[in-house]
Design an enzyme around this catalytic site. Structure first.
Site, PDB file in Angstrom:
ATOM      1  N   TYR A 104      43.117  43.575  51.942  1.00 43.99           N
ATOM      2  CA  TYR A 104      42.923  43.997  50.542  1.00 43.99           C
ATOM      3  C   TYR A 104      44.249  43.998  49.790  1.00 43.99           C
ATOM      4  O   TYR A 104      44.366  43.421  48.701  1.00 43.99           O
ATOM      5  CB  TYR A 104      42.296  45.391  50.574  1.00 43.99           C
ATOM      6  CG  TYR A 104      42.190  46.104  49.247  1.00 43.99           C
ATOM      7  CD1 TYR A 104      41.110  45.887  48.399  1.00 43.99           C
ATOM      8  CD2 TYR A 104      43.162  47.041  48.864  1.00 43.99           C
ATOM      9  CE1 TYR A 104      41.010  46.574  47.198  1.00 43.99           C
ATOM     10  CE2 TYR A 104      43.063  47.725  47.669  1.00 43.99           C
ATOM     11  CZ  TYR A 104      41.978  47.486  46.835  1.00 43.99           C
ATOM     12  OH  TYR A 104      41.877  48.167  45.646  1.00 43.99           O
ATOM     13  N   LEU A 132      38.040  44.002  36.942  1.00 39.30           N
ATOM     14  CA  LEU A 132      38.010  45.098  37.926  1.00 39.30           C
ATOM     15  C   LEU A 132      37.188  44.782  39.162  1.00 39.30           C
ATOM     16  O   LEU A 132      37.270  45.504  40.152  1.00 39.30           O
ATOM     17  CB  LEU A 132      37.455  46.383  37.278  1.00 39.30           C
ATOM     18  CG  LEU A 132      38.302  46.948  36.138  1.00 39.30           C
ATOM     19  CD1 LEU A 132      37.636  46.693  34.802  1.00 39.30           C
ATOM     20  CD2 LEU A 132      38.583  48.416  36.325  1.00 39.30           C
ATOM     21  N   ALA A 133      36.352  43.730  39.117  1.00 40.68           N
ATOM     22  CA  ALA A 133      35.454  43.462  40.251  1.00 40.68           C
ATOM     23  C   ALA A 133      36.264  43.238  41.526  1.00 40.68           C
ATOM     24  O   ALA A 133      37.209  42.448  41.544  1.00 40.68           O
ATOM     25  CB  ALA A 133      34.599  42.229  39.954  1.00 40.68           C
ATOM     26  N   ILE A 141      31.378  37.094  40.136  1.00 48.29           N
ATOM     27  CA  ILE A 141      32.593  36.413  39.669  1.00 48.29           C
ATOM     28  C   ILE A 141      32.853  35.131  40.470  1.00 48.29           C
ATOM     29  O   ILE A 141      33.704  34.337  40.099  1.00 48.29           O
ATOM     30  CB  ILE A 141      33.859  37.318  39.702  1.00 48.29           C
ATOM     31  CG1 ILE A 141      34.109  37.883  41.100  1.00 48.29           C
ATOM     32  CG2 ILE A 141      33.772  38.425  38.666  1.00 48.29           C
ATOM     33  CD1 ILE A 141      35.504  38.476  41.269  1.00 48.29           C
ATOM     34  N   ASP A 200      28.685  42.193  36.669  1.00 47.78           N
ATOM     35  CA  ASP A 200      28.744  42.962  37.922  1.00 47.78           C
ATOM     36  C   ASP A 200      27.587  42.514  38.819  1.00 47.78           C
ATOM     37  O   ASP A 200      26.460  42.378  38.349  1.00 47.78           O
ATOM     38  CB  ASP A 200      28.640  44.471  37.616  1.00 47.78           C
ATOM     39  CG  ASP A 200      29.137  45.336  38.765  1.00 47.78           C
ATOM     40  OD1 ASP A 200      28.601  45.204  39.874  1.00 47.78           O
ATOM     41  OD2 ASP A 200      30.071  46.137  38.546  1.00 47.78           O
ATOM     42  N   GLY A 221      28.471  48.921  42.334  1.00 45.41           N
ATOM     43  CA  GLY A 221      28.287  49.616  41.064  1.00 45.41           C
ATOM     44  C   GLY A 221      26.821  49.969  40.846  1.00 45.41           C
ATOM     45  O   GLY A 221      25.940  49.523  41.579  1.00 45.41           O
TER      46      GLY A 221
HETATM   47  N1  LIG Z   1      39.078  53.465  43.481  1.00 43.47           N
HETATM   48  C1  LIG Z   1      40.331  53.353  43.921  1.00 43.47           C
HETATM   49  O1  LIG Z   1      40.846  54.246  44.596  1.00 43.47           O
HETATM   50  C2  LIG Z   1      41.156  52.141  43.570  1.00 43.47           C
HETATM   51  C3  LIG Z   1      42.520  52.169  43.844  1.00 43.47           C
HETATM   52  C4  LIG Z   1      43.295  51.066  43.538  1.00 43.47           C
HETATM   53  C5  LIG Z   1      42.714  49.957  42.954  1.00 43.47           C
HETATM   54  N2  LIG Z   1      41.381  49.926  42.694  1.00 43.47           N
HETATM   55  C6  LIG Z   1      40.823  48.722  42.083  1.00 43.47           C
HETATM   56  O2  LIG Z   1      40.172  49.065  40.867  1.00 43.47           O
HETATM   57  C7  LIG Z   1      39.078  48.189  40.632  1.00 43.47           C
HETATM   58  C8  LIG Z   1      37.823  48.995  40.368  1.00 43.47           C
HETATM   59  O3  LIG Z   1      37.598  49.835  41.491  1.00 43.47           O
HETATM   60  P1  LIG Z   1      36.458  50.932  41.538  1.00 43.47           P
HETATM   61  O4  LIG Z   1      37.011  52.103  42.244  1.00 43.47           O
HETATM   62  O5  LIG Z   1      35.837  51.110  40.210  1.00 43.47           O
HETATM   63  O6  LIG Z   1      35.461  50.217  42.561  1.00 43.47           O
HETATM   64  P2  LIG Z   1      33.884  49.997  42.454  1.00 43.47           P
HETATM   65  O7  LIG Z   1      33.460  49.438  43.763  1.00 43.47           O
HETATM   66  O8  LIG Z   1      33.229  51.222  41.952  1.00 43.47           O
HETATM   67  O9  LIG Z   1      33.788  48.870  41.334  1.00 43.47           O
HETATM   68  C9  LIG Z   1      33.924  47.510  41.604  1.00 43.47           C
HETATM   69  C10 LIG Z   1      32.728  46.808  40.998  1.00 43.47           C
HETATM   70  O10 LIG Z   1      32.829  45.413  41.238  1.00 43.47           O
HETATM   71  C11 LIG Z   1      31.543  44.920  41.557  1.00 43.47           C
HETATM   72  N3  LIG Z   1      31.728  43.687  42.321  1.00 43.47           N
HETATM   73  C12 LIG Z   1      32.203  43.547  43.580  1.00 43.47           C
HETATM   74  N4  LIG Z   1      32.231  42.255  43.923  1.00 43.47           N
HETATM   75  C13 LIG Z   1      31.789  41.552  42.848  1.00 43.47           C
HETATM   76  C14 LIG Z   1      31.595  40.174  42.589  1.00 43.47           C
HETATM   77  N5  LIG Z   1      31.872  39.246  43.522  1.00 43.47           N
HETATM   78  N6  LIG Z   1      31.117  39.799  41.379  1.00 43.47           N
HETATM   79  C15 LIG Z   1      30.817  40.740  40.431  1.00 43.47           C
HETATM   80  N7  LIG Z   1      30.987  42.059  40.621  1.00 43.47           N
HETATM   81  C16 LIG Z   1      31.465  42.465  41.819  1.00 43.47           C
HETATM   82  C17 LIG Z   1      30.863  46.044  42.330  1.00 43.47           C
HETATM   83  O11 LIG Z   1      29.462  45.975  42.282  1.00 43.47           O
HETATM   84  C18 LIG Z   1      31.404  47.267  41.607  1.00 43.47           C
HETATM   85  O12 LIG Z   1      30.539  47.694  40.571  1.00 43.47           O
HETATM   86  C19 LIG Z   1      38.992  47.280  41.846  1.00 43.47           C
HETATM   87  O13 LIG Z   1      39.652  46.062  41.562  1.00 43.47           O
HETATM   88  C20 LIG Z   1      39.741  48.055  42.910  1.00 43.47           C
HETATM   89  O14 LIG Z   1      40.294  47.202  43.896  1.00 43.47           O
HETATM   90  C21 LIG Z   1      40.585  51.001  42.981  1.00 43.47           C
END
Ligand SMILES: NC(=O)c1ccc[n+]([C@@H]2O[C@H](COP(=O)([O-])OP(=O)(O)OC[C@H]3O[C@@H](n4cnc5c(N)ncnc54)[C@H](O)[C@@H]3O)[C@@H](O)[C@H]2O)c1
Length: 332
Positions: free
Chosen positions: A156, A88-89, A69, A41, A46
């Site tokens: 997105y 998940l990133a 990533i 991460d 995060g």
């Molecule tokens: N929260 C929602 O409502 C929702 C809905 C649909 C899909 N999602 C998807 O679920 C996944 C997780 O979402 P979340 O809500 O936990 O979001 P979040 O932002 O809390 O978690 C994403 C994490 O990825 C990290 N990150 C971002 N870019 C990065 C990179 N280039 N390299 C390494 N780490 C990186 C961030 O620091 C963060 O900790 C994501 O793929 C998101 O698109 C979330």
């Protein structure tokens, strides 16, 4: 050949593992007896604090790597020797609209790197986070996975739809097993409290606690399909364990809740007798209705949402109040 992967004693990479959903995936992997859980991460959103519980319970199992990533060499290094990758990133929908090139590099190119490494190093399965955003405003409700993605007009959602196609192509090209999960409206502990892109529930909790009514942008009649973050994490683990590959699943509660109703239920969870007020509608992501058909996840993954909205909101408020107390106690 079976696409089911055992979690006990597995060696796992979780990208975005310090985020809202990823940190819950890490918690549940530790509880399931994984042998090694590597979190990658870059901490743009995060927080390391999200991993406190996992590090307390599985200090010798969990390793956190602060990195990106988009760093090809690092992703390959961390993927070598892993059985499973939970990917998940990602950036939030609003940030993707503001910085589309960064979104392209992170969501699309970064995901390519994760899949390339998984295929090259013989990972048994990738479980990837997709989104209900691939549907845009759907034409049919409840919306099934067979609904087309052409109503989406967000960068997105476009990136998530492309990633789903990329997963399928890696199965065809390299026989890499994967499942993509289309989460609907996620909420729960560890939602981003301090970031720019705070969620509507956080903004409302702040207002209600300050004695101000929750502000609904627009008429509040738009609906969402809320699903608790712990249920989402459980869906990730089940997707790894199920003998299923090359498939996408809706992950949602299968019930729709309007913003007005959500505000009322949050007010009740916070013990407040305020009434919501209305303001001007947001421009980005103007999806007016969400309701998922979740029968595929039930039948093929054995998953259904367990945490109802009122119980989930009470837990969210409890967590948020504890965070507020911690924030006040922290030195300036
Ligand atoms: N929260 C929602 O409502 C929702 C809905 C649909 C899909 N999602 C998807 O679920 C996944 C997780 O979402 P979340 O809500 O936990 O979001 P979040 O932002 O809390 O978690 C994403 C994490 O990825 C990290 N990150 C971002 N870019 C990065 C990179 N280039 N390299 C390494 N780490 C990186 C961030 O620091 C963060 O900790 C994501 O793929 C998101 O698109 C979330």
């Amino acid at each position: 050949m079976s696409a089911a992967v055992e979690l006990a004693s597995s060696r796992v990479l979780v990208t975005g593992g310090a985020g809202t959903i990823g940190s819950h995936v890490v918690d549940q992997l530790v509880d399931a007896g994984a042998a090694e859980v590597v979190v990658l991460d870059n901490l743009v959103r995060g927080r390391l604090a999200n991993l406190d519980r996992a590090l307390r319970r599985g200090g010798d199992v969990v390793r956190v790597v602060e990195g990106d990533i988009r760093d090809v060499a690092l992703v390959h290094e961390l993927t070598r020797g892993r059985d499973l990758v939970f990917h998940l990133a990602a950036l939030r929908i609003t940030q993707c609209a503001e910085q589309p090139r960064l979104a392209l590099e992170s969501l699309v190119d970064g995901t390519f790197t994760v899949l390339e490494a998984a295929a090259e190093h013989g990972v048994a399965k990738v479980v990837a986070s997709s989104s209900a955003s691939v549907y845009g405003l759907a034409e049919e409700f409840p919306t099934t996975e067979r609904h087309h993605p052409y109503n989406n007009d967000t960068f997105y959602g476009a990136a998530k739809a492309f990633n789903e196609g990329m997963l399928r192509s890696f199965k065809a090209m390299y026989d890499l097993d994967s499942v993509a999960l289309r989460y609907f409206n996620v909420y729960g502990p560890r939602m981003d409290v301090w970031g720019v892109y705070t969620e509507v529930l956080i903004r409302w909790m702040e207002r209600i606690d300050a004695g101000e009514p929750p502000l609904i942008l627009g008429d509040g009649l738009q609906t969402m399909d809320f699903v608790h973050v712990e249920d989402i994490a459980r869906a990730n683990l089940l997707a790894a364990q199920a003998d299923v590959t090359d498939t996408v699943f809706n992950i949602a509660s299968g019930t729709e809740t309007s913003l007005r109703e959500l505000a009322d239920r949050l007010l009740a969870a916070m013990g407040s007798d305020l009434a919501p007020v209305h303001g001007e509608a947001r421009k980005v992501n103007a999806v007016t209705r969400r309701l998922a058909d979740v029968s595929a996840a039930r039948e093929q993954l054995g998953w259904t949402a367990r945490i109802g909205l009122d119980e989930g909101l009470r837990g969210l408020v409890e967590w948020w109040r504890a965070e507020q107390r911690l924030g006040q106690e922290a030195p300036a």
